[in-house]
Design a protein around this motif. Sequence first.
Motif, PDB file in Angstrom:
ATOM      1  N   MET A   1       0.756  -1.059  -0.083  1.00 20.48           N
ATOM      2  CA  MET A   1       0.067   0.026   0.056  1.00 20.48           C
ATOM      3  C   MET A   1       0.654   1.221  -0.047  1.00 20.48           C
ATOM      4  O   MET A   1       1.982   1.242   0.555  1.00 20.48           O
ATOM      5  N   GLU A  74      -1.870   2.213 -11.219  1.00 19.60           N
ATOM      6  CA  GLU A  74      -2.275   1.994  -9.864  1.00 19.60           C
ATOM      7  C   GLU A  74      -3.162   3.466  -9.231  1.00 19.60           C
ATOM      8  O   GLU A  74      -3.925   3.230  -8.494  1.00 19.60           O
ATOM      9  N   THR A  77      -6.363   4.099 -10.743  1.00 19.36           N
ATOM     10  CA  THR A  77      -7.676   3.335 -10.484  1.00 19.36           C
ATOM     11  C   THR A  77      -7.890   3.252  -9.029  1.00 19.36           C
ATOM     12  O   THR A  77      -9.146   3.059  -8.694  1.00 19.36           O
ATOM     13  N   HIS A  78      -6.874   3.371  -7.930  1.00 16.35           N
ATOM     14  CA  HIS A  78      -7.111   3.042  -6.685  1.00 16.35           C
ATOM     15  C   HIS A  78      -7.068   4.200  -5.678  1.00 16.35           C
ATOM     16  O   HIS A  78      -7.439   4.230  -4.342  1.00 16.35           O
ATOM     17  N   HIS A  79      -6.303   5.254  -6.080  1.00 15.66           N
ATOM     18  CA  HIS A  79      -5.837   6.421  -5.180  1.00 15.66           C
ATOM     19  C   HIS A  79      -7.024   6.982  -4.455  1.00 15.66           C
ATOM     20  O   HIS A  79      -8.016   7.430  -5.312  1.00 15.66           O
ATOM     21  N   SER A  80      -7.106   7.433  -3.218  1.00 15.50           N
ATOM     22  CA  SER A  80      -8.160   7.837  -2.669  1.00 15.50           C
ATOM     23  C   SER A  80      -8.332   9.478  -2.766  1.00 15.50           C
ATOM     24  O   SER A  80      -9.235   9.979  -2.672  1.00 15.50           O
ATOM     25  N   ARG A  85      -5.235  11.496  -8.823  1.00 16.22           N
ATOM     26  CA  ARG A  85      -5.842  10.413  -9.976  1.00 16.22           C
ATOM     27  C   ARG A  85      -5.990  11.184 -11.106  1.00 16.22           C
ATOM     28  O   ARG A  85      -5.644  10.912 -12.276  1.00 16.22           O
ATOM     29  N   HIS A 103      -7.454   1.030 -18.685  1.00 17.76           N
ATOM     30  CA  HIS A 103      -7.590   1.660 -17.602  1.00 17.76           C
ATOM     31  C   HIS A 103      -8.063   3.141 -17.618  1.00 17.76           C
ATOM     32  O   HIS A 103      -8.988   3.796 -16.644  1.00 17.76           O
ATOM     33  N   ASP A 111     -15.001   7.034 -12.644  1.00 14.78           N
ATOM     34  CA  ASP A 111     -14.592   7.993 -11.502  1.00 14.78           C
ATOM     35  C   ASP A 111     -15.543   8.818 -11.386  1.00 14.78           C
ATOM     36  O   ASP A 111     -16.283   9.439 -11.922  1.00 14.78           O
TER      37      ASP A 111
END
Length: 288
Positions: A1, A74, A77-80, A85, A103, A111
């Motif tokens: 992470m 990554e 796709t997944h960062h808060s 992003r 992606h 999103d």
Amino acid sequence: MMLNSSEKFPTPDATEHFVEQINEQLSQGIFDAENSQLLEGMVEALADKRGLVRLSLVEAFGKIGQPGVPFLVEALTHHSNPVVRRSSAKALAKIRQPDTISHLIGAMVKDEDTVVRSSAAGALAGIGSAALPALLEVIAGEYPEPVKGQATWAIARAGVEAVEPLHLALKSDKTDIRLAALEGIAKIAEEHGDELSQNAILSVLQDDDLEVRLEAIASLSRFPSQVALPKLIPLLEDDNLEVVQRAILALGKLGEPEVLPILQAKLAEKREGIAQFVKIAISQLKCR
């Protein structure tokens, strides 16, 4: 992470010093593109509140290229953090790797952040013709109109190398796909004076779908006058009111003074819904 940016860079000065080191290493040709911790740190630095710092990192990722792609994907796709992003999508736009298409499509359609979606669309536009099949699938799919609008925007900016697949898409039996292809072909015709693209648009002036016809008529305003005028002027006598209205507006945007008497003559018509469009077109001509 990944570490939170606040843990990795406790102060703005720390981020700035980090970015300076990255740029110095790149300029000297000693940047270690195999250092995953370094690349992760660059991604986290994209959270910086200063636009110039983020821009510098985006440019740096563009120079690094493929080694940075997995880390950017990554994050996209997944960062808060939506700021990360957004910048990740902008960095991927610099790299233009076809293997990021799925992606980027995912970010554009899913999103929750509108800037992330538009940044992903920009990256897809930069990839060009390789992204067209995926973008056309979005157009044909069950997606909200704003998402389809982003896809159409990207298609229209895919570049001249996309002309052949766009011509094929113009023959689709789906109206939405033909409309998106039409937008892309019109932009190519406008920017490159491409006769093949001009002919493709002229061929759909008699499309069975009125919406496609109307968009084709509107696109004629972006053509050379010697091509557009012989097609637009006869449309002023069309039986369909919307066709006439669209042709009038296209003539106004075309900006050729020679059509002024023709438009003025239309003012005398009793047909409802004509005069107000003629007045708009004439005002456009007189402003040129």
